[in-house]
Design a protein around this motif. Structure first.
Motif, mmCIF file in Angstrom:
data_model
loop_
_atom_site.group_PDB
_atom_site.id
_atom_site.type_symbol
_atom_site.label_atom_id
_atom_site.label_comp_id
_atom_site.label_asym_id
_atom_site.label_seq_id
_atom_site.Cartn_x
_atom_site.Cartn_y
_atom_site.Cartn_z
ATOM 1 N N ALA A 9 64.130 49.029 73.307
ATOM 2 C CA ALA A 9 62.672 49.162 73.461
ATOM 3 C C ALA A 9 62.056 47.839 73.894
ATOM 4 C CB ALA A 9 62.053 49.629 72.150
ATOM 5 N N SER A 10 62.553 46.737 73.320
ATOM 6 C CA SER A 10 62.045 45.413 73.706
ATOM 7 C C SER A 10 62.414 45.087 75.140
ATOM 8 C CB SER A 10 62.619 44.341 72.771
ATOM 9 O OG SER A 10 62.215 44.573 71.439
ATOM 10 N N LEU A 11 63.662 45.377 75.525
ATOM 11 C CA LEU A 11 64.100 45.106 76.899
ATOM 12 C C LEU A 11 63.315 45.935 77.903
ATOM 13 C CD1 LEU A 11 67.990 44.905 76.436
ATOM 14 C CD2 LEU A 11 66.442 43.042 77.033
ATOM 15 N N GLY A 12 63.038 47.200 77.559
ATOM 16 C CA GLY A 12 62.246 48.042 78.446
ATOM 17 C C GLY A 12 60.850 47.489 78.657
ATOM 18 N N SER A 13 60.250 46.959 77.592
ATOM 19 C CA SER A 13 58.919 46.361 77.708
ATOM 20 C C SER A 13 58.963 45.082 78.539
ATOM 21 C CB SER A 13 58.359 46.062 76.319
ATOM 22 O OG SER A 13 58.208 47.250 75.579
ATOM 23 N N ILE A 14 60.003 44.265 78.326
ATOM 24 C CA ILE A 14 60.137 43.014 79.086
ATOM 25 C C ILE A 14 60.272 43.304 80.575
ATOM 26 C CG2 ILE A 14 61.661 41.040 79.500
ATOM 27 C CD1 ILE A 14 62.268 41.062 76.493
#
Length: 237
Positions: A9-14
């Motif tokens: 989820a964090s990588l997708g946001s980044i």
């Protein structure tokens, strides 16, 4: 699995934060092919001004492999001599259509299609990876939350079977059923949506602020202080 899901989820946001930065590069590269090449034009003007100091110099000027003969130089100077820094750019652009072909080859707009394709492919890759990370994260969290809800219902069922009958006499059937169904569903739904959304939103918030300062610090501070002023003013009202 939960940790992996939160990382995805964090990588997708980044990736969704980085993508507009690449989109800016693509827009700038396309824009270069829509307007006169001012850098080449300034370079040409500089070379011509150097030659003006020596009126007997009739040699060619070569810029990026394009040779500009003396007659073309004079024609270009005669067209541009009536303009200054305060002149209307539209009038300048109209007269540039009348300059010699050798001059046009130097200052005409050019699109670097290879660079545009490369940026487009990298942008497409970022969007695909972002969507893939979010998709995998949702599958993982849905699986984990459903398995957790199933285990929790099993534990509740074992607990109910161990309870004495007086417990059921003192509690409403609807209250017991609500704990087994609604409460467990609420926990599963929170795990499935709220947890990943919280991490994704925090990452998106912090990453957006970083990208704002990376793009332009003054504009970032203006936006932040304007938002803070708005919140304070609303609280006062």
């Amino acid at each position: 699995l939960v940790i992996i899901s939160l990382l995805l989820a964090s990588l997708g946001s980044i990736l969704s934060i980085v993508s507009p930065n690449r989109l800016r590069d693509l827009t700038d590269e396309i824009s270069k092919g829509l307007v006169i090449n001012t850098n080449k034009m300034e370079k040409l003007n500089t070379e011509l001004y150097k030659k003006m100091s020596n009126p007997y110099d009739t040699s060619d000027i070569t810029i990026d492999g394009v040779a500009i003969n003396y007659e073309d130089q004079l024609k270009y100077l005669s067209i541009m001599s009536k303009y200054n820094e305060n002149s209307n750019k539209e009038d300048i652009y109209k007269d540039l259509d009348n300059v010699p072909e050798s001059i046009k080859k130097v200052i005409e707009p050019k699109m670097n299609m290879n660079k545009i394709k490369l940026i487009s492919l990298s942008l497409l890759g970022l969007y695909v990876l972002s969507a893939l990370f979010n998709y995998i994260e949702q599958i993982i969290m849905t699986t984990v939350s459903n398995k957790f809800a199933n285990k929790l219902r099993g534990d509740i069922s074992k607990k109910i079977n161990r309870l004495p009958l007086k417990y059921f006499d003192n509690h409403q059937n609807g209250d017991i059923m609500s704990r087994v169904t609604n409460d467990v569903d609420q926990i599963a739904q929170s795990m499935n949506q709220s947890l990943a959304t919280l991490v994704s939103s925090v990452t998106l918030f912090v990453g957006s602020i970083i990208m704002m300062f990376y793009t332009n610090g003054i504009m970032a501070l203006t936006a932040i202080f304007s938002s803070l002023f708005g919140f304070i003013f609303m609280a006062m009202v």
